[in-house]
Design an enzyme around this catalytic site. Structure first.
Site, PDB file in Angstrom:
ATOM      1  N   HIS A 133       0.868  -1.132   0.170  1.00 19.02           N
ATOM      2  CA  HIS A 133      -0.077   0.002  -0.058  1.00 19.02           C
ATOM      3  C   HIS A 133       0.834   1.180  -0.067  1.00 19.02           C
ATOM      4  O   HIS A 133       2.083   1.211   0.488  1.00 19.02           O
ATOM      5  CB  HIS A 133      -0.974  -0.003   1.223  1.00 19.02           C
ATOM      6  CG  HIS A 133      -1.845   1.107   1.471  1.00 19.02           C
ATOM      7  ND1 HIS A 133      -1.518   2.211   1.713  1.00 19.02           N
ATOM      8  CD2 HIS A 133      -3.276   0.869   1.133  1.00 19.02           C
ATOM      9  CE1 HIS A 133      -2.867   3.069   1.637  1.00 19.02           C
ATOM     10  NE2 HIS A 133      -3.884   2.092   1.426  1.00 19.02           N
ATOM     11  N   ASP A 210       3.028  -4.256   8.025  1.00 15.92           N
ATOM     12  CA  ASP A 210       1.567  -3.308   7.863  1.00 15.92           C
ATOM     13  C   ASP A 210       0.482  -4.303   8.227  1.00 15.92           C
ATOM     14  O   ASP A 210       0.140  -5.339   7.270  1.00 15.92           O
ATOM     15  CB  ASP A 210       1.838  -2.652   6.811  1.00 15.92           C
ATOM     16  CG  ASP A 210       0.423  -1.986   6.308  1.00 15.92           C
ATOM     17  OD1 ASP A 210      -0.500  -2.380   6.895  1.00 15.92           O
ATOM     18  OD2 ASP A 210       0.208  -1.486   5.094  1.00 15.92           O
ATOM     19  N   GLN A 213      -4.732  -5.100   7.039  1.00 17.15           N
ATOM     20  CA  GLN A 213      -5.668  -5.916   6.420  1.00 17.15           C
ATOM     21  C   GLN A 213      -5.532  -7.238   7.224  1.00 17.15           C
ATOM     22  O   GLN A 213      -6.725  -8.114   6.748  1.00 17.15           O
ATOM     23  CB  GLN A 213      -5.472  -6.146   5.014  1.00 17.15           C
ATOM     24  CG  GLN A 213      -5.612  -4.682   4.169  1.00 17.15           C
ATOM     25  CD  GLN A 213      -7.074  -4.581   4.174  1.00 17.15           C
ATOM     26  OE1 GLN A 213      -8.017  -5.222   4.238  1.00 17.15           O
ATOM     27  NE2 GLN A 213      -7.190  -3.105   3.704  1.00 17.15           N
ATOM     28  N   LYS A 236     -10.565  -0.758  10.279  1.00 18.32           N
ATOM     29  CA  LYS A 236     -10.569  -1.940   9.508  1.00 18.32           C
ATOM     30  C   LYS A 236     -10.890  -3.289  10.228  1.00 18.32           C
ATOM     31  O   LYS A 236     -10.832  -4.275   9.558  1.00 18.32           O
ATOM     32  CB  LYS A 236      -9.340  -1.972   8.644  1.00 18.32           C
ATOM     33  CG  LYS A 236      -9.088  -0.904   7.595  1.00 18.32           C
ATOM     34  CD  LYS A 236      -7.842  -0.964   6.768  1.00 18.32           C
ATOM     35  CE  LYS A 236      -7.379   0.064   5.985  1.00 18.32           C
ATOM     36  NZ  LYS A 236      -8.339   0.662   4.898  1.00 18.32           N
ATOM     37  N   CYS A 374      -4.706   2.453  -3.670  1.00 19.21           N
ATOM     38  CA  CYS A 374      -3.401   2.941  -3.304  1.00 19.21           C
ATOM     39  C   CYS A 374      -2.174   1.943  -3.325  1.00 19.21           C
ATOM     40  O   CYS A 374      -1.420   1.442  -2.512  1.00 19.21           O
ATOM     41  CB  CYS A 374      -3.537   3.192  -1.655  1.00 19.21           C
ATOM     42  SG  CYS A 374      -4.786   4.421  -1.574  1.00 19.21           S
TER      43      CYS A 374
HETATM   44  N1  PLP Z   1      -2.029  -0.659   4.564  1.00 17.30           N
HETATM   45  C1  PLP Z   1      -2.847  -1.150   3.899  1.00 17.30           C
HETATM   46  C2  PLP Z   1      -2.431  -2.551   3.371  1.00 17.30           C
HETATM   47  C3  PLP Z   1      -4.145  -0.793   3.856  1.00 17.30           C
HETATM   48  O1  PLP Z   1      -5.070  -1.469   3.203  1.00 17.30           O
HETATM   49  C4  PLP Z   1      -4.283   0.498   4.297  1.00 17.30           C
HETATM   50  C5  PLP Z   1      -5.992   1.204   4.009  1.00 17.30           C
HETATM   51  O2  PLP Z   1      -6.348   0.788   2.936  1.00 17.30           O
HETATM   52  C6  PLP Z   1      -3.384   1.304   4.697  1.00 17.30           C
HETATM   53  C7  PLP Z   1      -2.106   0.777   5.000  1.00 17.30           C
HETATM   54  C8  PLP Z   1      -3.759   2.729   5.416  1.00 17.30           C
HETATM   55  O3  PLP Z   1      -4.621   2.605   6.481  1.00 17.30           O
HETATM   56  P1  PLP Z   1      -5.197   3.869   7.097  1.00 17.30           P
HETATM   57  O4  PLP Z   1      -5.688   4.659   6.122  1.00 17.30           O
HETATM   58  O5  PLP Z   1      -6.282   3.493   8.105  1.00 17.30           O
HETATM   59  O6  PLP Z   1      -4.060   4.483   7.779  1.00 17.30           O
END
Ligand code: PLP
Length: 416
Positions: A133, A210, A213, A236, A374
Site C-alpha cells: 500500500h 503493516d 488488512q 478496518k 493505493c
Molecule cells: N496498509 C494497507 C495494507 C491498507 O489496506 C491500508 C488502508 O487501506 C493502509 C495501510 C492505510 O490505513 P489507514 O488509512 O487506516 O491509515
C-alpha cells in the site's frame, strides 16, 4: 497503572444472522434495495457494542485524560488506560509497547521519522515488496530522500505472491529495514511474515509489518512473530475511524526520539530544554482520541467473542465460494490467486472498465471498491489501470456473493 486482569474470551458459535443483527447499518436500504457490503478492505461497519461503548464514554466519562483530579477526569483516564490494556492483550504485547496513533499510516510515519531517519545513511536501503500500500512506500521514500537512501521492492509473481527467493536475495548489508504488508489489500495475499522476520533478523535487520488488512481476519501475536514494529487501524477491524496503534518492541521505543512535541509527551519543560515522558506517552503528544481507544477496545472484544479462528474459517469458505462464482463469469479475470489468501477478490473484466463495473454494481446494492487501491506499483506490475475489489468481512454470506454474481452478469449483458 496495573495491567488489567485478563478476561477469558469464550468464543460464541458462529451464527451469521446473529452477527448481522449486531451491525445496524446492514439494514440500511441502498439504491432502494438490499445492501451487499463488500468494501471491508476500505473500512468495516461497526457493531452496536462499539457504538454503545463510544456513546457511553461521551455521556458518562468524557473529560481530558491524565490531567485533572476530578471525578470525570478519573473516569476518562481509567477507561482510556483500560483500553490500552485491552488492545495490548489482543496483540500479545505489554501496554508500554502500544503507541496510540491515528491509524496504520501514522504508525508507519512514526517509525520512518523517529526510528529510521536518525539511523539512515546515504546508500542504505529499505526493502519493501511490490504489493505494498502507498502508506508502506511513501513514508520510507520521504525519509530516504533526505539522506540519499532508497526504497527497493521485491518482485511479485503472476499469481500475486511474493517471490521469496528474490526477496531474500535483496537483503544485504545496506538494508536498514524490511517493511511488508501482512495481507495485501489488493490481492489478498497473506505474506510469509514469519519466514521474512526470521531471515531478516538473522542479518540483524528489523522488520515492520503493516497489519491493516490482517487484524480482523487472522490471529496476530507480536511476541510469537518476534516482529519489531506492527501497525494497524481500528476502522478496518470494526472499530472507529481515525484511530490505530503501533506495536514496537520496548527497546526500540526507549531508544527512539519523540517525533511530535506538545502536552503529555514531556516530563519537564523549560526554555533551556525539555525531557520526555515514559514510553508510550513520549510518542503521544496532545489530547488523544479517548473515544477512539475505547471504541477500538470494544471492537477487539467483539472480534475475540466471535473467535478469530471461526472468523477466518467463515471468510475462507466465502472466499472459495466467491472464487468459484467469479471465475465462472465470462471475460472475468481474478488478479491475485495466491495459495495463502485472505478474503479479497480483485478482478478485471474484458467488457468494461472497473469504474463502470462499480457503478453498475452500486445500482444493484453491491458496495465494492474500484481503482488502484493505493497500490499503483502493483497495478503497473500487472499492466492494468485498476481492479474491482470485493473484500469480505465477518457479516458477509452467500447471499452477498450471489448479489455480486448477478450484478456482474448484468454488466456482461450491458457491455457486450
Ligand atoms: N496498509 C494497507 C495494507 C491498507 O489496506 C491500508 C488502508 O487501506 C493502509 C495501510 C492505510 O490505513 P489507514 O488509512 O487506516 O491509515
Amino acid at each position: 497503572m496495573n495491567a488489567a486482569v485478563p478476561r477469558p474470551v469464550i468464543p460464541l458459535p458462529f451464527d451469521l444472522e446473529r452477527i448481522r443483527a449486531d451491525f445496524p447499518i446492514l439494514a440500511e436500504p441502498v439504491r432502494g434495495g438490499r445492501l451487499a457490503y463488500l468494501d471491508n478492505g476500505a473500512t468495516t461497519q461497526k457493531p452496536e457494542s462499539v457504538l454503545r461503548a463510544m456513546d457511553h464514554y461521551y455521556r458518562h466519562q468524557n473529560s481530558n485524560v491524565h490531567r485533572a483530579v476530578h471525578d470525570l477526569a478519573e473516569r476518562a483516564t481509567t477507561a482510556y488506560e483500560a483500553a490500552r490494556d485491552r488492545i495490548a492483550r489482543f496483540f500479545g504485547a505489554a501496554r508500554e509497547e502500544i503507541v496510540f496513533t491515528r491509524g496504520t499510516t501514522e504508525a508507519i510515519n512514526l517509525v520512518a521519522y523517529s526510528y529510521l531517519l536518525p539511523r539512515l545513511k546515504a546508500g542504505d536501503e529499505i526493502l519493501v515488496t511490490g504489493m505494498e500500500h502507498h502508506s508502506n512506500i511513501v513514508p520510507w521514500q520521504l525519509v530516504a530522500a533526505q539522506i540519499g537512501a532508497r526504497v527497493v521492492a521485491a518482485p511479485v509473481t503472476d499469481s500475486g505472491e511474493l517471490d521469496f527467493d528474490a526477496w531474500r536475495g535483496m537483503l544485504n548489508d545496506r538494508t536498514r529495514l524490511v517493511a511488508v504488508g501482512h495481507v495485501s489489500n489488493t490481492l489478498g495475499t497473506i505474506n510469509p511474515v514469519e519466514d521474512m522476520i526470521r531471515e531478516a533478523h538473522a542479518l540483524g535487520i528489523p522488520v515492520l509489518v503493516d497489519g491493516a488488512q490482517a487484524i480482523a481476519h487472522l490471529a496476530v501475536d507480536v511476541r510469537a512473530l518476534d516482529v519489531d514494529f506492527y501497525a494497524s487501524s481500528a476502522h478496518k477491524a470494526y472499530g472507529p475511524t481515525g484511530f490505530g496503534t503501533l506495536y514496537a518492541k520496548r527497546g526500540h521505543l526507549e531508544a527512539m526520539q519523540p517525533w511530535h512535541g506538545g502536552g503529555d509527551m514531556i516530563r519537564t519543560v523549560s526554555f533551556e530544554g525539555s525531557t520526555w515522558n515514559d514510553i508510550p506517552y513520549k510518542f503521544e503528544a496532545g489530547t488523544p482520541d479517548m473515544a477512539g481507544a475505547i471504541g477500538f477496545a470494544a471492537a477487539l472484544d467483539y472480534i475475540e467473542a466471535q473467535g478469530l479462528d471461526a472468523i477466518a474459517a467463515h471468510e475462507h469458505a466465502l472466499l472459495e465460494e466467491g472464487t468459484a462464482r467469479l471465475t465462472a463469469i465470462p471475460g472475468l479475470r481474478l488478479i491475485g490467486t495466491a495459495r495463502r489468501k485472505g478474503g479479497i477478490l480483485s478482478f478485471v473484466m474484458d467488457c468494461a472498465h472497473p469504474q463502470d463495473i462499480g457503478t453498475i454494481l452500486d445500482q444493484s446494492g453491491v458496495a465494492v471498491r474500484t481503482g488502484h487501491h493505493c497500490t499503483m506499483p502493483l497495478m503497473q506490475r500487472f499492466g492494468i489501470p485498476a481492479t474491482v475489489r470485493a473484500s469480505l468481512g465477518i457479516y458477509n454470506g452467500s447471499d452477498d456473493l450471489a448479489q455480486l454474481e448477478a450484478a456482474l452478469h448484468k454488466v456482461n449483458r450491458l457491455f457486450t
